[in-house]
Design an enzyme around this catalytic site. Structure first.
Site, PDB file in Angstrom:
ATOM      1  N   CYS A   1      -0.417 -34.027  -8.358  1.00 25.54           N
ATOM      2  CA  CYS A   1       0.875 -34.037  -7.676  1.00 25.54           C
ATOM      3  C   CYS A   1       0.771 -34.224  -6.172  1.00 25.54           C
ATOM      4  CB  CYS A   1       1.642 -32.746  -7.968  1.00 25.54           C
ATOM      5  SG  CYS A   1       0.991 -31.321  -7.075  1.00 25.54           S
TER       6      CYS A   1
ATOM      7  N   CYS B   1       0.451 -27.634 -12.283  1.00 24.67           N
ATOM      8  CA  CYS B   1      -0.370 -26.425 -12.388  1.00 24.67           C
ATOM      9  C   CYS B   1       0.446 -25.171 -12.077  1.00 24.67           C
ATOM     10  CB  CYS B   1      -1.566 -26.509 -11.450  1.00 24.67           C
ATOM     11  SG  CYS B   1      -2.598 -27.970 -11.698  1.00 24.67           S
TER      12      CYS B   1
ATOM     13  N   HIS C   1       0.811  -1.214   0.000  1.00 21.33           N
ATOM     14  CA  HIS C   1       0.000   0.000   0.000  1.00 21.33           C
ATOM     15  C   HIS C   1       0.847   1.269   0.000  1.00 21.33           C
ATOM     16  CE1 HIS C   1      -3.886  -1.852   0.659  1.00 21.33           C
ATOM     17  NE2 HIS C   1      -3.410  -2.554   1.670  1.00 21.33           N
TER      18      HIS C   1
END
Lengths: 428, 484
Positions: free
Chosen positions: B452, B412, B56
């Site tokens: 996996c 993935c 931020h």
């Protein structure tokens, strides 16, 4: 398939570009069968890339009978079936590289691959996507509750049990009551985990009667129809699930330390999407025509990446079917004739193939593959074109949720190739 | 760690989240012995692990507060530290979207507030400009405020880098120690922290216990603030959704908090959340039906197209919401005790600044001897798990040197055997699957372990040895024909 630790020789990086004639991405039943068919018929190399350390796909870890019925005419266990498919592909002269992950496209029919030997580019004349499907995990199904250990998909369960010889808990709830759910039940029984309940949102179990009747008896498992899991309770280990009766809204908890999420398949379609290939909105699979061509020239798709999911033998037969079409493409043949779309209408969720052409051959096994959301015991399939019924066929097998519904493609013979899109549904 | 019962540290920091780790790191730069104590089995396993991971600018802080100052300074300090240590940061920028006239009217005030907070780069935009920047935004946006320097960061790597740095500087990391009580030895000016497994003794205690901060504070006889665990649930969408949005999409803040945002994540996904629900149970990180349906409702309005994509992960994190309106950082020289409390979700950004601030207070108090070390080790270089930067599976040179980086285990998220192995020889190795996930992203992807899961579990059990290069390397490319 790989070295089995027999060598620690430093990897060889050259050549950094491989140039097979046909690249098959995925070494499961469909990819291996395609490789076995194509290798003797293609002038150059047929290369299969498999990201797992052994080719064979899902059957590798489905250690129970039920494989090989339609494609080999016998009945055997998954690992043996996977082994035969591998051997046949190799014997036919195909090259299989395992531990090889296709990460992205490098060109129209060119991909980047990561493997222990290095980062390699593969340039092919034809690419066949045989990437298979996976079950949606808990997160994608949005099942809330505690993040306790003990929640698995069938794939993970069978990897743990059959490939790693591990165990899970003692009392399981299986979410789903389709073929793969019984496969999960068999695996659980193998590790002495009792299946206390199977839940399905459908009004009846979705698997073949052949399985669910004796299955219930054999596993002494109760199937709760019209129910869904609304919460998982317990951490660090799962202690129970909350089950809701969909019709009454009533909820109860069922004690268990293991939850197996079965079915709810989604194709591994990321490479297809990255190539800009059209994707079916419902099945999330690449859209193909009867010759298994995608809308990208020279890119074909086969197996459960197309129809999530049918049995392994049907996937393998896609691999057999695609060979002729790949050969035709290599000899210069391109799709011709008007393409019209075939759309699924309720209760069907999707249909494959979804692109039809007058000049195209019949689809694999002369079957259209569909997925239904409701159980219909004696379905009459109806084709509409331009608001008119153009074909109607009564079938003697049910349309059942949780498994592929097959319709003889002869129903397509009345299509008017000038009259636009066709829809396929059921008579009331 | 068997000596912890007899040894007396100069300083014990309670809480190995971002704030506690940053403080331990800072103080370990002096000639002091430091213990970093945490209740959990890993660093950053409390409020620091499940925030919205935004670096931020502090544009919307309450001007004049300590928080405003800490966030502003923290932004600069963490940006520099990220560069030095390899913490992934993407400067995406943010757009605050106004959906009704009241919100449109609030924008000039927010711009002024940003300027009061020392941030002068916000711009008010009309609807056309908002849709140019965010083409997939839902219908009905009326105007917006751009905050070009809001960024996304890897909160896991940030925490791990600070804690690793602290450990490399000699801090002793004492995990799995829930501080349940204290005993004071006034004569020797020692506080003994009673933990579940032993006693940790130190001359000074720094309370950076996050959600447990008020409880620890009470052990020292105070009743200054009270923490309410505020649960925030998040939905993480598939990487396929990433092309939909390349900026942080913020709502106009209300009294209840920052509201629901849509943001790219540093791992290449898109996040929708968080909810804000006050709880009483400080351990309830479960997700809820109501949370999911609330978020999907918000998502439907903010970016309907997003909801067509698959959900990869769902998280629930607890923020330490305090009834004191600002950070509460105070030194008690009598008890040799420092409270670092009420550090809310902004603590990710402000952590290093808070450590500097604590250092300043200690210096100023004169109650502790702070002599700088001359033999300071270098800052660690963290493995990159950010999607926008070169990852080992893409790094041809690295794979050529060590084939373990060419063996992808988690398909993935494309996590390699080499990266998993490396975590076990790192200064703070993972002890749990979640620890391994936070260090590598393994099993964080769309299949959640379908492919996996078993492999990763085995790697955890064998501490990365089950897939050594000898297991994966071969000379297959040089040999024509089939692979054997």
């Amino acid at each position: 398939m790989t070295t089995n630790g027999s060598t620690a020789t430093p990897p060889v990086l050259t050549p950094a570009v491989l140039t097979p004639t046909v690249l098959i991405i995925g070494g499961g039943p469909s990819g291996l069968r395609a490789a076995a068919e194509l290798a003797p018929r293609v002038p150059g190399e047929v290369l299969v890339l498999e990201r797992e350390s052994t080719a064979g796909g899902i059957p590798r870890h489905s250690d129970h009978p039920g494989y090989g019925i339609r494609d080999m005419g016998t009945f055997m266990g998954g690992p043996k079936y996977a082994g035969i498919l591998r051997d046949r592909a190799l014997k036919a002269g195909a090259r299989i590289l395992t531990n090889a992950t296709v990460t992205d496209w490098a060109g129209d029919r060119s991909v980047n691959v990561t493997m222990p030997e290095g980062r390699v580019r593969v340039d092919a004349d034809v690419v066949v996507l045989a990437t298979g499907a996976r079950e949606r995990p808990r997160t994608a199904r949005l099942i809330p509750g505690d993040r306790g250990q003990g929640v698995y998909t069938t794939g993970q369960l069978q990897n743990i049990v059959h490939l790693k010889h591990g165990t899970v808990g003692k009392r399981a709830v299986i979410v789903g009551a389709e073929l793969v759910s019984w496969s999960a039940a068999m695996t659980l029984q193998h590790v002495k985990c009792k299946t206390v309940l199977m839940t399905t949102e459908y009004p009846k179990p979705d698997a073949y009667r052949l399985f669910s009747g004796p299955g219930k008896f054999f596993f002494k498992t109760r199937v709760s129809t019209r129910t869904r899991v609304t919460r998982i309770i317990g951490k660090p280990q799962v202690q129970a699930v909350e089950i809701e009766n969909i019709d009454t809204g009533q909820r109860r908890t069922v004690a268990c330390d293991t939850v197996i999420l079965t079915g709810d398949w989604i194709p591994d379609h990321e490479l297809a999407r990255a190539a800009g290939i059209d994707i079916d909105a419902a099945s999330k699979a690449p859209v193909v025509d009867a010759a298994l061509r995608t809308n990208r020239p020279g890119i074909f798709a086969i197996g459960n990446a197309l129809h999530p999911v049918d049995t392994a033998d049907v996937a393998a037969l896609d691999g057999a079917a695609v060979a002729d079409h790949v050969i035709a493409h290599l000899s210069g043949r391109r799709p011709s004739g008007t393409a019209i779309s075939l759309k699924a209408e309720a209760p069907f969720r999707w249909v494959a193939p979804a692109i039809l052409r007058q000049d195209d051959p019949a689809p694999p096994r002369r079957r259209l593959l569909l997925w239904t959301d409701t159980y219909v015991p004696f379905p009459t399939v109806v084709l509409h074109q331009n608001g008119r019924v153009i074909a109607r066929k009564r079938l003697w097998w049910p349309a059942a949720p949780g498994r592929v519904f097959r319709v003889p493609s002869s129903i397509l013979q009345h299509i008017n190739w000038e009259a636009g899109p066709v829809t396929i549904g059921l008579a009331n | 760690m068997s000596n912890t019962q007899t040894r007396t540290y100069d300083v014990a920091v309670i809480g190995a989240g971002i704030v506690g780790s940053a403080i331990a790191r800072k103080l370990a730069g002096y000639q002091l012995s430091i213990a970093l104590v945490d209740a959990r089995d890993d660093v950053g396993d409390g409020t620091s692990k499940a925030n919205t991971a935004i670096l931020h600018t502090g544009f919307d802080a309450k001007p004049g507060t300590l928080e405003s100052r800490m966030v502003r300074e923290g932004y600069r300090l963490l940006s520099e530290y990220a560069k030095a240590t390899g913490i992934p940061v993407e400067h995406t920028g943010a757009v605050l979207v106004a959906w009704d006239q009241e919100q449109v009217n609030a924008l000039p005030g927010l711009k002024d507030k940003a300027e009061e907070n020392g941030y002068d780069k916000t711009e008010i935009m009309d609807a056309a400009e908002v849709y140019r920047l965010l083409p997939h935004l839902g219908k009905g946006a009326l105007a917006g405020l751009s905050v070009p320097d809001e960024s996304i960061i890897c909160t896991w790597t940030t925490n791990l880098a600070l804690a690793t740095d602290a450990v490399q500087r000699g801090t002793e990391l004492l995990l799995g120690r829930w501080v349940s009580g204290i005993e004071t030895d006034k004569a020797n000016r020692i506080t003994h922290l009673k933990t579940g497994i032993d006693r940790v003794s130190a001359h000074w205690v720094i309370n950076a216990a996050g959600l447990g901060g008020d409880t620890i504070d009470q052990l020292f006889g105070y009743d200054r603030f009270h923490i309410t665990p505020r649960r925030g649930e998040l939905l993480v969408y598939d990487k396929q959704a990433r092309p939909l949005v390349d900026k942080i999409v913020l709502p106009v803040p209300t009294a209840l908090g920052k509201g629901v945002l849509v943001s790219p994540t540093i791992y290449g996904n898109v996040m929708l959340g968080p909810t804000a629900e006050d709880l009483t149970d400080r351990t309830d990180t479960g997700t809820s039906e109501s949370g999911f349906s609330f978020l999907r409702g918000k998502g439907e309005k903010i970016m309907p197209r997003l909801l067509e994509e698959e959900i990869t992960a769902t998280y629930a994190g607890l923020r330490a919401a305090s009834d004191y309106p600002d950070y509460l950082i105070e030194v008690d020289t009598e008890q040799q005790y420092v409270l670092v409390g009420g550090i809310r979700s902004t603590g990710l950004t402000s952590g290093i600044a808070v450590a500097e601030y604590v250092d300043g207070l200690l210096k100023h108090s004169g109650a502790i001897k702070l002599v700088e070390r001359v033999d300071m080790p270098e800052a660690p270089h963290m493995p990159n798990i950010g999607e926008a930067f070169l990852r080992p599976y893409q790094d041809a040179a690295r794979i050529a040197k060590d084939p373990a980086y060419g063996k992808i285990v988690c398909f993935c998220e494309r996590v390699t055997a080499g990266e998993i192995r490396d975590t076990f020889t790192s200064p703070i190795p993972p002890r749990t699957l979640d620890g391994l996930r936070r260090r590598t992203r393994a099993q964080n992807g769309r299949c959640q372990g379908f492919f996996c899961g078993a492999e990763v579990a085995e790697l955890l059990e064998t501490r990365g040895q089950s897939l050594t290069p000898a297991n994966t390397a071969a000379t297959r490319l040089s040999t024509p024909g089939t692979a054997k």
